[in-house]
Design a protein around this motif. Sequence first.
Motif, PDB file in Angstrom:
ATOM      1  N   GLU A 299       2.232   9.241   7.337  1.00 53.57           N
ATOM      2  CA  GLU A 299       2.098   7.909   6.759  1.00 53.57           C
ATOM      3  C   GLU A 299       0.770   7.780   6.005  1.00 53.57           C
ATOM      4  OE1 GLU A 299       3.244   4.230   5.628  1.00 53.57           O
ATOM      5  OE2 GLU A 299       4.439   5.726   6.704  1.00 53.57           O
ATOM      6  N   LYS A 300      -0.321   8.293   6.631  1.00 52.94           N
ATOM      7  CA  LYS A 300      -1.618   8.251   5.948  1.00 52.94           C
ATOM      8  C   LYS A 300      -1.586   9.074   4.669  1.00 52.94           C
ATOM      9  CE  LYS A 300      -4.450   7.535  10.126  1.00 52.94           C
ATOM     10  NZ  LYS A 300      -5.483   8.131  10.997  1.00 52.94           N
ATOM     11  N   LEU A 301      -0.943  10.264   4.733  1.00 56.49           N
ATOM     12  CA  LEU A 301      -0.858  11.115   3.559  1.00 56.49           C
ATOM     13  C   LEU A 301      -0.044  10.445   2.457  1.00 56.49           C
ATOM     14  CD1 LEU A 301      -1.452  13.862   2.279  1.00 56.49           C
ATOM     15  CD2 LEU A 301       0.644  14.744   3.326  1.00 56.49           C
ATOM     16  N   LYS A 302       1.012   9.717   2.840  1.00 61.32           N
ATOM     17  CA  LYS A 302       1.823   9.022   1.852  1.00 61.32           C
ATOM     18  C   LYS A 302       0.999   7.949   1.140  1.00 61.32           C
ATOM     19  CE  LYS A 302       6.021   6.232   1.416  1.00 61.32           C
ATOM     20  NZ  LYS A 302       7.134   5.610   2.148  1.00 61.32           N
ATOM     21  N   ARG A 303       0.233   7.142   1.946  1.00 57.81           N
ATOM     22  CA  ARG A 303      -0.595   6.114   1.316  1.00 57.81           C
ATOM     23  C   ARG A 303      -1.671   6.740   0.431  1.00 57.81           C
ATOM     24  NH1 ARG A 303      -0.375   3.849   6.602  1.00 57.81           N
ATOM     25  NH2 ARG A 303      -2.514   4.543   6.996  1.00 57.81           N
ATOM     26  N   PHE A 304      -2.252   7.854   0.913  1.00 58.31           N
ATOM     27  CA  PHE A 304      -3.292   8.524   0.130  1.00 58.31           C
ATOM     28  C   PHE A 304      -2.717   9.050  -1.182  1.00 58.31           C
ATOM     29  CE2 PHE A 304      -5.418  12.519  -0.994  1.00 58.31           C
ATOM     30  CZ  PHE A 304      -6.704  12.036  -1.228  1.00 58.31           C
ATOM     31  N   ASN A 305      -1.488   9.640  -1.127  1.00 60.24           N
ATOM     32  CA  ASN A 305      -0.856  10.159  -2.343  1.00 60.24           C
ATOM     33  C   ASN A 305      -0.579   9.049  -3.338  1.00 60.24           C
ATOM     34  OD1 ASN A 305      -0.887  12.799  -1.508  1.00 60.24           O
ATOM     35  ND2 ASN A 305       1.163  12.753  -0.621  1.00 60.24           N
TER      36      ASN A 305
ATOM     37  N   GLN B 194      -4.709   6.524  -9.300  1.00 60.01           N
ATOM     38  CA  GLN B 194      -5.971   6.904  -9.934  1.00 60.01           C
ATOM     39  C   GLN B 194      -5.741   7.953 -11.021  1.00 60.01           C
ATOM     40  OE1 GLN B 194      -8.586   8.204  -6.812  1.00 60.01           O
ATOM     41  NE2 GLN B 194      -8.587   6.227  -5.753  1.00 60.01           N
ATOM     42  N   VAL B 195      -4.863   8.926 -10.721  1.00 62.81           N
ATOM     43  CA  VAL B 195      -4.575   9.948 -11.720  1.00 62.81           C
ATOM     44  C   VAL B 195      -3.921   9.327 -12.956  1.00 62.81           C
ATOM     45  CG1 VAL B 195      -3.143  11.987 -12.199  1.00 62.81           C
ATOM     46  CG2 VAL B 195      -4.424  11.825 -10.067  1.00 62.81           C
ATOM     47  N   ARG B 196      -3.003   8.369 -12.724  1.00 60.12           N
ATOM     48  CA  ARG B 196      -2.333   7.724 -13.865  1.00 60.12           C
ATOM     49  C   ARG B 196      -3.334   6.995 -14.755  1.00 60.12           C
ATOM     50  NH1 ARG B 196      -0.819   2.997 -15.401  1.00 60.12           N
ATOM     51  NH2 ARG B 196      -1.658   1.999 -13.527  1.00 60.12           N
ATOM     52  N   GLN B 197      -4.247   6.212 -14.103  1.00 60.04           N
ATOM     53  CA  GLN B 197      -5.238   5.485 -14.884  1.00 60.04           C
ATOM     54  C   GLN B 197      -6.150   6.445 -15.634  1.00 60.04           C
ATOM     55  OE1 GLN B 197      -7.247   2.960 -12.088  1.00 60.04           O
ATOM     56  NE2 GLN B 197      -5.438   1.668 -11.684  1.00 60.04           N
ATOM     57  N   ARG B 198      -6.590   7.517 -14.924  1.00 59.73           N
ATOM     58  CA  ARG B 198      -7.487   8.466 -15.579  1.00 59.73           C
ATOM     59  C   ARG B 198      -6.769   9.205 -16.702  1.00 59.73           C
ATOM     60  NH1 ARG B 198     -12.227   9.258 -17.540  1.00 59.73           N
ATOM     61  NH2 ARG B 198     -12.992  11.429 -17.410  1.00 59.73           N
TER      62      ARG B 198
ATOM     63  N   GLU C 158      -2.229   6.201  -3.629  1.00 62.57           N
ATOM     64  CA  GLU C 158      -3.500   5.801  -4.231  1.00 62.57           C
ATOM     65  C   GLU C 158      -3.983   6.855  -5.226  1.00 62.57           C
ATOM     66  OE1 GLU C 158      -6.083   5.259  -0.942  1.00 62.57           O
ATOM     67  OE2 GLU C 158      -5.075   3.463  -0.162  1.00 62.57           O
ATOM     68  N   LEU C 159      -3.835   8.134  -4.855  1.00 64.41           N
ATOM     69  CA  LEU C 159      -4.277   9.206  -5.744  1.00 64.41           C
ATOM     70  C   LEU C 159      -3.457   9.228  -7.024  1.00 64.41           C
ATOM     71  CD1 LEU C 159      -6.120  11.642  -6.103  1.00 64.41           C
ATOM     72  CD2 LEU C 159      -4.404  13.060  -4.977  1.00 64.41           C
ATOM     73  N   GLU C 160      -2.132   9.024  -6.919  1.00 69.26           N
ATOM     74  CA  GLU C 160      -1.291   9.002  -8.113  1.00 69.26           C
ATOM     75  C   GLU C 160      -1.682   7.856  -9.036  1.00 69.26           C
ATOM     76  OE1 GLU C 160       2.692   8.801  -6.785  1.00 69.26           O
ATOM     77  OE2 GLU C 160       2.771  10.902  -6.081  1.00 69.26           O
TER      78      GLU C 160
END
Length: 993
Positions: A750-756, A762-766, A758-760
């Motif tokens: 569950e933590k990894l899913k939330r982290f992914n 950030q990657v999209r914005q960047r 959030e990371l996706e």
Amino acid sequence: MCKRMLNSGVSMTFRDNTIILIGLGTALIWWILESAIHVVVFSEGTFIQQLVSPDSHELWMRTLTLAVIIIFSICAQILFNRQKQAEEEVRDSHTELDQIFQTAADGMRVVDKDFNVLRVNDTFLELAGIRRDEVAGRKCYDVFSSPLCHTPGCPLTRILAGDEHVEEEVEKVRIDGKKVPCIVTATPFRKPGGELIGIVEDFKDITGHKQAERALRDAALRWQRTFDSTQDAICVLDAEQRILQCNRTMLGIAGAKNPDELDGRYCWEIIPGTKKPITGRPCLRMRESLKRETMELQIGARWFFIADDPMLDEAGVLVGAVHSVRDITERKQAEMKVAIIQKQIEFILGATKTGLDIIDSDFNVRYVDPEWQKVYGNPEGRKCYEYFMGRTEMCSGCGIPKALAGKTPFVSEEILVREGNRPIQVTTIPFQDENGEWLVAEVNVDITELKDAQEELKKHRDHLQELVEQRTAELTESNERLRQEITERKNAEIALRESENNLKAILESLQSALLIIDSKTHTIVDANSVAIRMIGAPREEIIGHVCHKYICPADVGKCPISDLKQTIDLSERILLTASGERVPILKSVTSKVISGHEYFIENIIDITEPKRIEGELKKSKLMLAEAMDMANLVSWEFDVPTGIFTFDDRFYALYATTAEREGGHQMPAEVYAREFVHPDDINMVAEEVNKAINTTNPQFVSQREHRIIRRDGEIRHIVMRYRITKDANGRTIKTYGANQDITGRKQAEEKLKRFNEELEEQVRQRTEQITASLQEKVLLLQEIHHRVKNNLQIIISLINLQMRKLKDPQLKQVMAETQNRIKAMALVHEKLYQSKDISSIDLYEYTRFLVSQLFAFYGVRSRKVTVNIDIGKIILDINIAIPLGLILNELVSNSLKHAFPDGSEGKREISIAIGKQNDTLSIRVMDNGIGMPADVDWRNTTTLGLGLVISLVEQLEGTIEKEPGKGTRFLITVRQAVGESGNRRGTYNPVPE
């Protein structure tokens, strides 16, 4: 259409009579004028008289003239109506053609001889990604271009050259840069007189077809990889068993380097390497049975498993086969070793009359050795007391419950009634199997000879006692009989010695170690050969020594019989061999009085192997417990008939409780579900249990995740894995398995899913930021290349203006060649700002355009010189593309100017070959012309062309060599190349005739 017009001519006359009416009006006016002329000019009667009733001659002439005018009017009216109808039908046909053109499923366009786009349909607009208002006034190569544009392969160029039909598969480029694979069909577009106006092009989008081809290639590649990676040797055969295709393993077995060496060979030529199939070969049987056939084949010291699977067409006719070969040499060798060991074990058990069996806690026979199966048959599903003794209940004095209760070996004696009351000594050894179930192994030693010896010894002892009593009575009766008594006693002693000899023979025949020990001195009086071999010392070093020297040395002074006053000693001890080795033994000691003297009879059995097995089982048990702790695993059992779970303390610990709190280690299924299973998961768990109970598969294995509620109220996630056990009737009687706590893993997921997530984000914005910045830089660089190209074009135009003022032809030629060099540089910048990759250029496309410009400049007719280009997909940086373009410009220009003088015969060719290996770029430019004069030092020539080439090669830190052969050949090597994948070759005429 013409036939329709002719058939409708009359109806058209009556539908539109304008010309007829004009003719009738003209005839009436002529009649009136004719009447007036006769009155005024010839004074023939009055006007009314001439108009109404002229003379007969005049009436005839007027009537004839009037008829001619009317007939002419009618014919003109018919012709006029026919022409009008034809024009209407032409307009209708044009409308129909326009509708067909616009609604065609393929993209269509009309192009004139000057490459101008005249018309396009809606499908073409959608295919090219362009609006209709953007097409007007543009060239065809600017709208939906392709690599064929500006080449002799262009459809319009080929139609102009005389082709009546052109069809090519080519990759077209949309306005937005996307590439669309198409099949292009071009046909001439002519005026009614046959004059060529242009072409009509049809574009069929084959994107889906190409994607299907790629998917098919990918699937074939995956199949080939799987085919080659399998450890079995596999080949595909035709209907005659010839090899069509084989994998790498088959190549290795056959000793071939590539599949071509095996093509067309028969499968039996590989293994076993014969000229014709051997008898019983699977491929022959498969052709008859049309089903899978197998065999095991020995070739020398190796064994192979061969299988042939038929391939049938829809009609069931054999069209080929899949032939597989597996090397089973190791398996066969292992089987033979196992068979040898099994025979050795069976021989030892048979020779020693020792039987082995394994019994569970419910007295079910799990295993018996083959020798006993010959006597008692198959033990499956039978109790030990029923199988061995023919009883219906447990034997009295049975050692199984005693050994399981104390978890220690137990020794007892039994009588095998079914074998003629054969006596055996049963050593019952408890152990746990890999599932934790307690079983016992029974070692059954035949003690018939021991019993017989004991019985014989007892008889001799009784007989001796009788003789002693007899002799004592006789001594009191008469001295006369003393001599006779002494003689008889001597005879008795002789018999006793004979009995002792017989006893020794019996002892030597025993398969277990046997020692006779003096009860008072604890010295060894006698030992059989088995005991001597076990101790490992000569008989003279054993006889006369105290038993503690070899047997149980740690217990000196505490003999169970003499010191502890035990009647029988059944215990595990240590045998200390002569070499100092400590051997675990199981010994039984009994006290016997022989000839009035007490002796200890010790029977010894080596239990090294059972001890080793017991140690390994303990070690495995500890390792299993450790592994289960590390994996958060707990085990359980479920008895289906009673509906009762059995749990251990580890299980209860996972559920935050204890066996004392839950009332023991057993619990009904409904209690477990109610107390521990999450309410939302109860139905799912019940379905799993029912599925396990009702399955017909005896190898059923399953797992399921669900939630539990511990006694402390915490909700945790577990995964439940379990198997089943069925009885002889196929009914599920037990399920057993393990539960694993996966709460931590669930939380981590569950933590990894939330982290992914959030990371996706950030990657999209960047990515959006980088893309925007990159697009700005790309546009800026494209603008720079465009401006450089324009500046070079201005220089070319200035040189062109200057050339108009020059009168000297030689100077004019020099300026033109300089103009060509600038065009070569400008072409690089033009390709860069038109390309998606603004930092590199495709060398093949650049060379093709450069050569086309040179042929056009020198006015070379295509029939005279042919260019062969062989260039890989090489992408060059601009820093090397410009000097390399100038080098090619000079070398090709020299060939065009000097290699083929007027009047020379034969085929004229210029070849350009550029390849890349590692980081080295090789450029070979050659022609088959007259070549350079032998006395020319090409490295020190005064001409600008070769001097510029040598200078540019040195600038690129490369080398240039002139190769021998017909014509002029230069090889240039440059260590600056980047990127290459696949070669493209072409032979074409750059300039149309």
